[in-house]
Design an enzyme around this catalytic site. Structure first.
Site, PDB file in Angstrom:
ATOM      1  CD  GLU A 124      43.337  30.060  45.593  1.00  0.00           C
ATOM      2  OE1 GLU A 124      44.222  30.297  44.743  1.00  0.00           O
ATOM      3  OE2 GLU A 124      43.186  30.737  46.620  1.00  0.00           O
TER       4      GLU A 124
ATOM      5  CD  GLU B  29      48.940  33.179  48.354  1.00  0.00           C
ATOM      6  OE1 GLU B  29      49.575  34.230  48.203  1.00  0.00           O
ATOM      7  OE2 GLU B  29      48.476  32.532  47.398  1.00  0.00           O
TER       8      GLU B  29
HETATM    9  C1  XIL Z   1      44.601  35.371  41.325  1.00  0.00           C
HETATM   10  C2  XIL Z   1      43.480  35.717  40.346  1.00  0.00           C
HETATM   11  O1  XIL Z   1      43.016  34.517  39.763  1.00  0.00           O
HETATM   12  C3  XIL Z   1      43.964  36.672  39.309  1.00  0.00           C
HETATM   13  O2  XIL Z   1      42.880  37.126  38.496  1.00  0.00           O
HETATM   14  C4  XIL Z   1      44.642  37.886  39.970  1.00  0.00           C
HETATM   15  O3  XIL Z   1      45.196  38.704  38.981  1.00  0.00           O
HETATM   16  C5  XIL Z   1      45.731  37.441  40.929  1.00  0.00           C
HETATM   17  O4  XIL Z   1      45.179  36.552  41.857  1.00  0.00           O
HETATM   18  N1  XIL Z   1      46.303  32.438  45.120  1.00  0.00           N
HETATM   19  C6  XIL Z   1      45.162  33.077  45.557  1.00  0.00           C
HETATM   20  C7  XIL Z   1      44.279  33.730  44.581  1.00  0.00           C
HETATM   21  O5  XIL Z   1      44.830  32.987  46.753  1.00  0.00           O
HETATM   22  O6  XIL Z   1      43.618  34.846  45.110  1.00  0.00           O
HETATM   23  C8  XIL Z   1      45.026  34.114  43.318  1.00  0.00           C
HETATM   24  O7  XIL Z   1      44.077  34.602  42.374  1.00  0.00           O
HETATM   25  C9  XIL Z   1      45.790  32.921  42.777  1.00  0.00           C
HETATM   26  C10 XIL Z   1      46.814  32.438  43.770  1.00  0.00           C
END
Ligand code: XIL
Length: 378
Positions: free
Chosen positions: A266, A161
């Site tokens: 994701e 990101e």
């Molecule tokens: C999220 C997790 O799922 C949560 O448990 C945590 O509280 C915050 O992060 N983008 C990403 C992930 O790259 O690492 C994030 O994961 C969701 C958005």
């Protein structure tokens, strides 16, 4: 007479529901014998994010599904900097080592997530002012963590990101203190420390034209510096009725032209209203909730489940069309109850973004995805 009839009716109803329950169980069990990793085995890896309970094998229902359905895992949180490097000179590899052992035992490829991200940073460096200290943290963190897992993990999300929606670099602590080249530098350090694992850039909304252009420029810059980058991860946090199919297709084409793998890293398709007009997966963006924002607290209507299933089927149809370019599709969680989307961007909602329900049973989306795989000739 009336009493007798209603009794009979009652008995018939019970019989009917027993039959329905039975048929459902039978269908569930038989179709369930198929697995995602099996039907896509010649196409791409199928992954899931996993949490601490699952890594420590304390969640047997998840464990069964993970082994049955997936061949890749991404740690949802435990390899993030705040957990793996809790202090300046303190690294905590316990959980991540367990994850590596768990993955090895179960033939799962580990995508380590992640090395450099502005979020979930250790508290000691969150407000660090001194550029030299930030640089020291940056170099030490990558060298130590990437080297510890070199070859033990299949791949790394080296930078997560780094981009704004308009394609410019996000004003993170790394950009501010280290300057424009920090992404290239992160990959250079990772390549040296971890020559045996693949190196990826990961972000949300990079299927969107402006942000995608920024990602392409970044990847080209890394390559022009003679540094290795093996792939790009499109996170895939979308709403079931707003999946940007055209942008996704365009992105697969454009990213793969750069000679790198394209992944969906994701994936989850939220069914809940978004508090903003624009789509985001920025973890720092949160909003207050009310009942209108949580419409399915008592269950997901079948009509919505069916529309979500269709959206998933369309997506996988597209992934299959580009299976030569798409190397992995990872869901962000095993079942609906475990999804981060129950707590983000509004706390305490009931979301249904994944393929398995809260009882670990396959949803309509699961069956449609399996059917899509089977219907496409391979
Ligand atoms: C999220 C997790 O799922 C949560 O448990 C945590 O509280 C915050 O992060 N983008 C990403 C992930 O790259 O690492 C994030 O994961 C969701 C958005």
């Amino acid at each position: 007479m009336i009493k007798k009839m209603s009794l009979n009716l009652y008995a018939a109803t019970i019989l009917l529901s027993a039959l329905i329950i039975n048929t459902q169980t039978v269908v569930a069990q038989s179709t369930f014998a198929t697995s995602l990793k099996e039907v896509f085995k010649n196409d791409f890896l199928i992954g899931t994010a996993i949490n601490t309970q699952q890594i420590e094998e304390k969640d047997t229902a998840s464990d069964r599904l993970i082994k049955q359905q997936f061949n890749a895992v991404t740690p949802e949180n435990i390899m993030k900097a705040e957990i793996i490097q809790p202090g300046w000179d303190k690294y905590n590899f316990d959980l991540a080592d367990k994850l590596v052992a768990y993955a090895k035992k179960n033939n799962l490829k580990v995508n380590a997530h992640n090395l450099i991200w502005h979020s979930q940073l250790p508290s000691f460096m969150r407000h660090m002012q001194d550029a030299d200290s930030v640089r020291k943290y940056f170099v030490n963190h990558i060298n130590t963590v990437a080297a510890h897992y070199d070859g033990k993990v299949y791949s790394w999300d080296v930078v997560n990101e780094a981009l704004n929606e308009d394609g410019t670099l996000r004003k993170s602590i790394f950009l501010q203190k280290l300057g424009d080249d920090y992404v290239v530098e992160a990959f250079r350090l990772a390549q040296k420390a971890s020559p045996h694992s693949k190196l990826y850039y990961n972000d949300y909304n990079i299927e969107q034209p402006q942000k995608r252009a920024g990602a392409i420029a970044l990847i080209k810059k890394i390559k022009a510096a003679g540094v290795r980058i093996d792939g790009v991860g499109i996170q895939g946090h979308w709403r079931y009725d707003k999946v940007p199919m055209k942008d996704i297709e365009e992105s697969i084409k454009e990213f793969s032209t750069l000679g790198i793998e394209v992944m969906f890293t994701e994936l989850d398709l939220s069914v809940l209203p978004n508090p903003w007009d624009n789509a985001t997966a920025d973890v720092s963006a949160t909003a207050a909730g009310n009942a209108k924002m949580n419409p399915y607290a008592n269950g997901l209507p079948d009509s919505v489940a069916q529309m979500q299933a269709k959206a998933y089927a369309d997506l996988f149809q597209l992934f299959l069309k580009y299976k030569k370019s798409v190397s992995r599709v990872t869901f962000w969680g095993v079942n609906d109850g475990q999804s981060w989307l129950n707590g983000w961007p509004i706390r305490g909602r009931t979301n249904y973004p994944l393929l398995f329900d809260r009882n670990f049973q396959p949803k309509p989306a699961f069956y449609r995805v399996i059917a899509t795989a089977k219907s496409v000739s391979k």
